[in-house]
Motif scaffolding. Sequence first.
Motif, PDB file in Angstrom:
ATOM      1  N   THR A   1      59.261   3.111  20.637  1.00  0.00           N
ATOM      2  CA  THR A   1      59.050   3.604  22.001  1.00  0.00           C
ATOM      3  C   THR A   1      58.592   5.057  22.023  1.00  0.00           C
ATOM      4  N   TYR A   2      59.148   5.900  21.147  1.00  0.00           N
ATOM      5  CA  TYR A   2      58.971   7.342  21.305  1.00  0.00           C
ATOM      6  C   TYR A   2      58.266   8.057  20.152  1.00  0.00           C
ATOM      7  N   HIS A   3      58.317   7.565  18.956  1.00  0.00           N
ATOM      8  CA  HIS A   3      57.886   8.343  17.790  1.00  0.00           C
ATOM      9  C   HIS A   3      56.386   8.658  17.827  1.00  0.00           C
ATOM     10  N   ASP A   4      56.055   9.952  17.732  1.00  0.00           N
ATOM     11  CA  ASP A   4      54.666  10.411  17.754  1.00  0.00           C
ATOM     12  C   ASP A   4      54.370  11.140  16.443  1.00  0.00           C
ATOM     13  N   ASN A   5      53.704  10.453  15.520  1.00  0.00           N
ATOM     14  CA  ASN A   5      53.415  11.044  14.220  1.00  0.00           C
ATOM     15  C   ASN A   5      52.060  11.748  14.183  1.00  0.00           C
ATOM     16  N   ASN A   6      51.400  11.878  15.334  1.00  0.00           N
ATOM     17  CA  ASN A   6      50.133  12.577  15.377  1.00  0.00           C
ATOM     18  C   ASN A   6      50.343  14.072  15.123  1.00  0.00           C
ATOM     19  N   ARG A   7      49.302  14.742  14.629  1.00  0.00           N
ATOM     20  CA  ARG A   7      49.371  16.181  14.451  1.00  0.00           C
ATOM     21  C   ARG A   7      49.683  16.834  15.789  1.00  0.00           C
ATOM     22  N   TYR A   8      50.541  17.804  15.773  1.00  0.00           N
ATOM     23  CA  TYR A   8      51.033  18.531  16.961  1.00  0.00           C
ATOM     24  C   TYR A   8      51.946  17.678  17.842  1.00  0.00           C
ATOM     25  N   GLY A   9      52.401  16.543  17.349  1.00  0.00           N
ATOM     26  CA  GLY A   9      53.288  15.700  18.147  1.00  0.00           C
ATOM     27  C   GLY A   9      54.531  16.461  18.600  1.00  0.00           C
ATOM     28  N   MET A  10      54.912  16.262  19.851  1.00  0.00           N
ATOM     29  CA  MET A  10      56.051  16.973  20.428  1.00  0.00           C
ATOM     30  C   MET A  10      57.370  16.237  20.240  1.00  0.00           C
ATOM     31  N   LEU A  11      57.324  14.950  19.898  1.00  0.00           N
ATOM     32  CA  LEU A  11      58.549  14.166  19.763  1.00  0.00           C
ATOM     33  C   LEU A  11      58.436  13.228  18.565  1.00  0.00           C
ATOM     34  N   ARG A  12      59.357  13.388  17.626  1.00  0.00           N
ATOM     35  CA  ARG A  12      59.420  12.483  16.493  1.00  0.00           C
ATOM     36  C   ARG A  12      60.843  11.968  16.334  1.00  0.00           C
ATOM     37  N   LEU A  13      60.965  10.796  15.747  1.00  0.00           N
ATOM     38  CA  LEU A  13      62.269  10.160  15.557  1.00  0.00           C
ATOM     39  C   LEU A  13      62.730  10.272  14.111  1.00  0.00           C
ATOM     40  N   VAL A  14      64.026  10.404  13.959  1.00  0.00           N
ATOM     41  CA  VAL A  14      64.690  10.499  12.658  1.00  0.00           C
ATOM     42  C   VAL A  14      65.808   9.465  12.641  1.00  0.00           C
ATOM     43  N   LEU A  15      66.024   8.800  11.519  1.00  0.00           N
ATOM     44  CA  LEU A  15      67.187   7.923  11.374  1.00  0.00           C
ATOM     45  C   LEU A  15      68.259   8.694  10.617  1.00  0.00           C
ATOM     46  N   ALA A  16      69.476   8.725  11.191  1.00  0.00           N
ATOM     47  CA  ALA A  16      70.468   9.674  10.686  1.00  0.00           C
ATOM     48  C   ALA A  16      71.894   9.141  10.747  1.00  0.00           C
ATOM     49  N   PRO A  17      72.248   8.129   9.914  1.00  0.00           N
ATOM     50  CA  PRO A  17      73.663   7.758   9.802  1.00  0.00           C
ATOM     51  C   PRO A  17      74.503   9.010   9.615  1.00  0.00           C
ATOM     52  N   CYS A  18      75.626   9.088  10.291  1.00  0.00           N
ATOM     53  CA  CYS A  18      76.328  10.369  10.425  1.00  0.00           C
ATOM     54  C   CYS A  18      76.715  10.995   9.091  1.00  0.00           C
TER      55      CYS A  18
END
Length: 452
Positions: free
Chosen positions: A189-206
């Motif tokens: 839904t949200y991840h923007d891997n384009n250059r200068y992307g303002m929003l990227r997603l990370v997977l982060a088990p605590c």
Amino acid sequence: MATLLVKNIHTLVTMDDDRREIPSGALFVRDNVIEQVGTTAELDTEADEILDLEGHHIVLPGLINTHHHFFQTLTRVIRAAQNSDLFGWLQSLYPLWSNLTAEGMYYSSQMAAAELMLSGCTTASDHHYLFPNDCKLDDQIRAIAPLGLRFHASRGSMSVGESKGGLPPDSLVESEAAILQDSQRLIETYHDNNRYGMLRLVLAPCSPFSVSTDLMRESAKMARAYPGVRLHTHLAENKGDVEYSLETFGMMPEDYAESVGWLGEDVWHAHCVKLRDRALEKFGHTGTGVAHCPCSNMRLGSGIAPIRKMLNHHVPVGLGVDGAASNDASNLLHEARTAFLLARVKDEDPGAITAREVLEIATRGGARVLGRDDIGYLAPGMAADFIAVNCDRPQFVGTASDPVAALIFCQVDGVDYSFINGIKVVENGQLLTGELPLIQAQCQKLATQLVS
């Protein structure tokens, strides 16, 4: 296309490959990208907007925060947790955090982002790992967007509760199937891997003490199926963390991380206070990053991360303010100064680290940790993320011989200007993109409700 000229900069600290520092510098920006860098005389040109800094400001790349927990803004200085180590602190706060709502997540995220932006942060990664009541990561994403902060949103998780030998209460953990399903939804839904992307997603088990080995492996597998999705967790934060790893997995934390596929250029770990020299060699060889969080480590009595050794082993190192309830602040300039002083204390050596090395950790280092080649320094083709600090202020009196180093040596509380993606978000020390009094009032109300 809109253009911006920033001129008459006292010193333009580019952090480029040559680490140029340009007296009477200037920047020319077209839309959201830097087009020219040089002296004011060289960039004598017209622009839609001209910011004349009149020779009083130092301009440098925006600072990058590589580890935080925005929601903890609502539970700062909780009395029961003021004098606890990491595990005791968590166990004191879990019951309060179980009352977090979507509204609380929204406003605490805005408050944390505002504090970061006022202290020079232009890109931040937040590690959110609990979802009680009606909370979703979408609430945080929705909160950050209007403020204009470049954002790496982490879909954190906890799946191993007390009944299974983990630290968190069972009421705060999720099923692993639900975690993975929601992780996929958020990426797509949200991840923007384009250059200068303002929003990227990370997977982060605590952390290793709150999720299973299977979830660590499956999260890594999912992240690597999507370009630019990175992996993040806590590792080797204190001696209790190490003891848990040895007792539960029969391995040191760094060996456990390697066993589940959590070493590599697409991974960074928070803290790493207790990593051994052999682990640092492995991190450097694999390009595995570290988020250094000195204030939190001091506050919880966790120890001092071996930053000089990390840099010597070519480990990617960025700066993180960590949770607003274990710092208890979200000021990246203060964090940089603390990192500088603490590294010298750690090695009992006044030459252990320089002011410019710390500025590099806070800019280029953070960009590398987050896997970005479009931020972290000022050069043609880079994102127009930069900050300006007025050196005509009390903290800079007597620093004329090296005002750049004064950014770290002296106590600088905030920035005068900040531009993110070519947009002015801070002017004369005031946030332009959010109503700070309203955000503060809402957070105070929600914090009171949460603890009562």
